[in-house]
Scaffold this motif. Sequence first.
Motif, PDB file in Angstrom:
ATOM      1  N   GLU A  91     -38.615  -8.914 -37.392  1.00 58.48           N
ATOM      2  CA  GLU A  91     -37.622  -8.537 -36.390  1.00 58.48           C
ATOM      3  C   GLU A  91     -37.469  -9.611 -35.321  1.00 58.48           C
ATOM      4  N   ARG A  92     -38.565 -10.258 -34.990  1.00 54.46           N
ATOM      5  CA  ARG A  92     -38.540 -11.260 -33.935  1.00 54.46           C
ATOM      6  C   ARG A  92     -38.121 -12.636 -34.429  1.00 54.46           C
ATOM      7  N   LEU A  93     -38.190 -12.847 -35.733  1.00 54.29           N
ATOM      8  CA  LEU A  93     -37.762 -14.119 -36.305  1.00 54.29           C
ATOM      9  C   LEU A  93     -36.273 -14.133 -36.639  1.00 54.29           C
ATOM     10  N   LEU A  94     -35.743 -12.938 -36.949  1.00 57.34           N
ATOM     11  CA  LEU A  94     -34.330 -12.851 -37.282  1.00 57.34           C
ATOM     12  C   LEU A  94     -33.463 -13.018 -36.035  1.00 57.34           C
ATOM     13  N   PRO A  95     -32.237 -13.554 -36.190  1.00 59.17           N
ATOM     14  CA  PRO A  95     -31.335 -13.705 -35.038  1.00 59.17           C
ATOM     15  C   PRO A  95     -31.056 -12.369 -34.364  1.00 59.17           C
ATOM     16  N   GLN A 102     -25.853  -1.851 -37.420  1.00 55.52           N
ATOM     17  CA  GLN A 102     -25.877  -2.895 -38.437  1.00 55.52           C
ATOM     18  C   GLN A 102     -27.309  -3.389 -38.665  1.00 55.52           C
ATOM     19  N   ARG A 103     -28.060  -3.547 -37.590  1.00 48.36           N
ATOM     20  CA  ARG A 103     -29.449  -3.968 -37.703  1.00 48.36           C
ATOM     21  C   ARG A 103     -30.251  -2.938 -38.500  1.00 48.36           C
ATOM     22  N   THR A 104     -30.008  -1.664 -38.198  1.00 47.20           N
ATOM     23  CA  THR A 104     -30.698  -0.592 -38.922  1.00 47.20           C
ATOM     24  C   THR A 104     -30.398  -0.661 -40.415  1.00 47.20           C
ATOM     25  N   GLY A 105     -29.130  -0.845 -40.751  1.00 47.27           N
ATOM     26  CA  GLY A 105     -28.738  -0.921 -42.153  1.00 47.27           C
ATOM     27  C   GLY A 105     -29.364  -2.095 -42.876  1.00 47.27           C
ATOM     28  N   ILE A 156     -24.502   0.772 -42.334  1.00 45.94           N
ATOM     29  CA  ILE A 156     -23.697  -0.438 -42.524  1.00 45.94           C
ATOM     30  C   ILE A 156     -22.212  -0.109 -42.487  1.00 45.94           C
ATOM     31  N   TYR A 157     -21.835   1.000 -43.111  1.00 45.06           N
ATOM     32  CA  TYR A 157     -20.426   1.400 -43.090  1.00 45.06           C
ATOM     33  C   TYR A 157     -19.951   1.728 -41.678  1.00 45.06           C
ATOM     34  N   TYR A 158     -20.771   2.471 -40.942  1.00 40.55           N
ATOM     35  CA  TYR A 158     -20.359   2.869 -39.598  1.00 40.55           C
ATOM     36  C   TYR A 158     -20.315   1.683 -38.632  1.00 40.55           C
ATOM     37  N   SER A 159     -21.149   0.671 -38.870  1.00 41.80           N
ATOM     38  CA  SER A 159     -21.169  -0.478 -37.971  1.00 41.80           C
ATOM     39  C   SER A 159     -20.081  -1.484 -38.308  1.00 41.80           C
ATOM     40  N   ILE A 211     -39.786   1.047 -40.059  1.00 46.40           N
ATOM     41  CA  ILE A 211     -38.328   1.069 -39.912  1.00 46.40           C
ATOM     42  C   ILE A 211     -37.832   2.468 -39.584  1.00 46.40           C
ATOM     43  N   SER A 212     -38.446   3.479 -40.199  1.00 45.01           N
ATOM     44  CA  SER A 212     -38.047   4.861 -39.899  1.00 45.01           C
ATOM     45  C   SER A 212     -38.300   5.206 -38.436  1.00 45.01           C
ATOM     46  N   LEU A 213     -39.464   4.800 -37.926  1.00 39.80           N
ATOM     47  CA  LEU A 213     -39.864   5.164 -36.562  1.00 39.80           C
ATOM     48  C   LEU A 213     -39.161   4.338 -35.486  1.00 39.80           C
ATOM     49  N   THR A 214     -38.833   3.082 -35.799  1.00 38.08           N
ATOM     50  CA  THR A 214     -38.268   2.201 -34.772  1.00 38.08           C
ATOM     51  C   THR A 214     -36.761   2.009 -34.874  1.00 38.08           C
ATOM     52  N   GLU A 215     -36.195   2.296 -36.050  1.00 37.45           N
ATOM     53  CA  GLU A 215     -34.764   2.066 -36.233  1.00 37.45           C
ATOM     54  C   GLU A 215     -33.987   3.348 -36.527  1.00 37.45           C
ATOM     55  N   LEU A 216     -34.363   4.026 -37.625  1.00 36.37           N
ATOM     56  CA  LEU A 216     -33.570   5.172 -38.072  1.00 36.37           C
ATOM     57  C   LEU A 216     -33.613   6.338 -37.097  1.00 36.37           C
ATOM     58  N   ILE A 217     -34.811   6.772 -36.721  1.00 37.78           N
ATOM     59  CA  ILE A 217     -34.922   7.948 -35.849  1.00 37.78           C
ATOM     60  C   ILE A 217     -34.347   7.691 -34.460  1.00 37.78           C
ATOM     61  N   PRO A 218     -34.695   6.598 -33.786  1.00 37.60           N
ATOM     62  CA  PRO A 218     -34.107   6.361 -32.459  1.00 37.60           C
ATOM     63  C   PRO A 218     -32.587   6.255 -32.490  1.00 37.60           C
ATOM     64  N   THR A 219     -32.030   5.624 -33.537  1.00 37.78           N
ATOM     65  CA  THR A 219     -30.577   5.475 -33.627  1.00 37.78           C
ATOM     66  C   THR A 219     -29.900   6.806 -33.905  1.00 37.78           C
ATOM     67  N   SER A 220     -30.602   7.720 -34.566  1.00 39.03           N
ATOM     68  CA  SER A 220     -29.991   9.000 -34.952  1.00 39.03           C
ATOM     69  C   SER A 220     -29.944  10.007 -33.812  1.00 39.03           C
ATOM     70  N   ILE A 221     -30.754   9.797 -32.788  1.00 32.63           N
ATOM     71  CA  ILE A 221     -30.903  10.825 -31.756  1.00 32.63           C
ATOM     72  C   ILE A 221     -30.147  10.460 -30.487  1.00 32.63           C
ATOM     73  N   ASN A 222     -29.401  11.419 -29.967  1.00 35.62           N
ATOM     74  CA  ASN A 222     -28.888  11.340 -28.600  1.00 35.62           C
ATOM     75  C   ASN A 222     -29.015  12.717 -27.965  1.00 35.62           C
ATOM     76  N   SER A 223     -28.632  12.832 -26.721  1.00 32.88           N
ATOM     77  CA  SER A 223     -28.868  14.073 -25.974  1.00 32.88           C
ATOM     78  C   SER A 223     -28.100  15.260 -26.523  1.00 32.88           C
ATOM     79  N   GLU A 224     -27.058  15.000 -27.328  1.00 30.38           N
ATOM     80  CA  GLU A 224     -26.205  16.084 -27.807  1.00 30.38           C
ATOM     81  C   GLU A 224     -26.570  16.569 -29.208  1.00 30.38           C
ATOM     82  N   ASN A 225     -27.378  15.835 -29.913  1.00 34.18           N
ATOM     83  CA  ASN A 225     -27.587  16.195 -31.319  1.00 34.18           C
ATOM     84  C   ASN A 225     -29.048  16.186 -31.742  1.00 34.18           C
TER      85      ASN A 225
END
Length: 248
Positions: A91-95, A102-105, A156-159, A211-225
């Motif tokens: 993650e730290r080596l990639l641009p 998109q990063r999550t995908g 990827i589609y949504y981004s 990836i599940s803990l740092t990308e998918l779950i945080p991106t999926s959650i907001n205060s409304e859902n």
Amino acid sequence: MSNTFTAFLMCALAGVSTGIGSVISLFAKRTNKAFLHFALSFSAGVMLFASMTEIMTKSLNSFSVSFSEKQSYLYSCISFFTGMAIIFLLERLLPENNDALQRTGVYTALAMGIHNFPEGLATFVSALKNPVLAIPITVAIAIHNIPEGVAVSVPIYYSSGSKKKAFFISFLSGLCEPAGALIGYLLLRNYMNDTVYGILFGAVSGIMTFISLTELIPTSINSENTEKSVIGLILGSVTMALSLYLFK
């Protein structure tokens, strides 16, 4: 038809089934944010359950051929956390990419590809020894590759807004399955052993969990859902559990 060709064909069919999951993204409306958050959490459930049960079990079983139960557990854990360290450093080596979806995908596709590589090699070896016994293994892998296709294609589609890009990258991650089989047959057959399999599966489990803990779950959650995301996480886990149970 030779066993070699049959074994490779099985791996290819299991791998391309990710395309079935990615087709789901073609029917999703890009403005449907509820579906997006649900799909991301569903994908996290798929990856977490597969990582912490099936893939870690494969790692432990592989190590246990040559080591004691305690040693196998230790080596599996070391491999698991090494996998986490690898993706953390990657993650730290990639641009930098400010588009979280998109990063999550991309990271999910990377994790799935790495996961499918040794899985394809393992499937190929079992099919080479006994094609009939390898049939339920191939079917099981094909079924649980379908939600993995969703995991890659939806963010990827949504981004990007590109259905073709979402399908292509998801499909490409699935092709790592036959690629693993082919490379294993041509280059690694004289070097692969149970210990190497144990390391590979343990590391893959760590990568997918990270990836599940740092990308998918945080991106999926907001205060409304939050509730929908939790439901998606549970349903993803149940789906993967059923796909593994039905073809044991």
